[in-house]
Motif scaffolding. Sequence first.
Motif, PDB file in Angstrom:
ATOM      1  N   ALA A  58      -2.290  -2.807  -4.292  1.00  0.00           N
ATOM      2  CA  ALA A  58      -3.412  -2.637  -5.106  1.00  0.00           C
ATOM      3  C   ALA A  58      -4.527  -3.166  -4.795  1.00  0.00           C
ATOM      4  O   ALA A  58      -5.764  -2.745  -4.761  1.00  0.00           O
ATOM      5  CB  ALA A  58      -3.094  -3.294  -6.524  1.00  0.00           C
ATOM      6  N   THR A  61      -6.187  -1.149  -1.940  1.00  0.00           N
ATOM      7  CA  THR A  61      -6.573   0.008  -2.552  1.00  0.00           C
ATOM      8  C   THR A  61      -8.111   0.040  -2.972  1.00  0.00           C
ATOM      9  O   THR A  61      -8.356  -0.897  -3.720  1.00  0.00           O
ATOM     10  CB  THR A  61      -5.864   0.620  -3.619  1.00  0.00           C
ATOM     11  N   ARG A  66      -8.064   2.807  -7.796  1.00  0.00           N
ATOM     12  CA  ARG A  66      -6.972   1.852  -8.283  1.00  0.00           C
ATOM     13  C   ARG A  66      -6.633   2.554  -9.701  1.00  0.00           C
ATOM     14  O   ARG A  66      -7.270   2.772 -10.742  1.00  0.00           O
ATOM     15  CB  ARG A  66      -7.251   0.296  -8.546  1.00  0.00           C
ATOM     16  N   MET A  70      -2.280  -0.507 -10.937  1.00  0.00           N
ATOM     17  CA  MET A  70      -2.683  -1.386 -10.083  1.00  0.00           C
ATOM     18  C   MET A  70      -3.990  -2.533 -10.585  1.00  0.00           C
ATOM     19  O   MET A  70      -3.879  -3.817 -10.187  1.00  0.00           O
ATOM     20  CB  MET A  70      -3.488  -0.513  -8.969  1.00  0.00           C
TER      21      MET A  70
END
Length: 208
Positions: A58, A61, A66, A70
């Motif tokens: 997460a 990302t 997300r 996440m």
Amino acid sequence: MPQLLYVSSSVRPDTSQSNKLGQIFCQYISELTPETTVVTRDVGINPPSHPDAAYTVANYTPPDERTPAMQSALAQSDMLIDELLSSDQLVFSVPMYNFSVPSTFKAYIDNLVRVGRTFIAAENGVFQGLLTGKKALFITARGAAYGEASPLKAFDHQEGYLRTVSGFMGLTDVQFVHADGLDFADKTYRDASLANAKKNLSEIATAW
């Protein structure tokens, strides 16, 4: 109004010298600048979760990509970082455990060091911390003596780590107050060490 975030990290709530010194400093601040709001967090008794695989995925990302899962994986970290960002003064009481910081405090730090939140990576490979313009104080308690003249100086992996990781996040106005020799020194040394730490804390609080 200014806000001071006080984070304690000892696993011994009642007998911890680092906790006692941290509380003394907060009391100094409250007396000298009653308009300061003191926010407390105890990561020794209530430690944050260690980052895991879901957290790591997460974290790397992009925020707009997300998923809800996440975002949930990062929720605790986001809360801790928001608390840090909203504070003007940061005070950490950190005992030395096995020559470094408690694992609970390391978990706290690992939740704070976040790309895009507390630091950014430039294209040329240079990192830039984002926690600028804040005062930070680390109050430590140590069983033995680790000063320049001590044969244990090289065993001190606490201050160097804390300076490195705080500087990486952009904290440049950082001070340390050490109370050492609290377990493996005679009473005269221990009493003098604690008295000197309290004197230093009083001087720092006055300057803040």
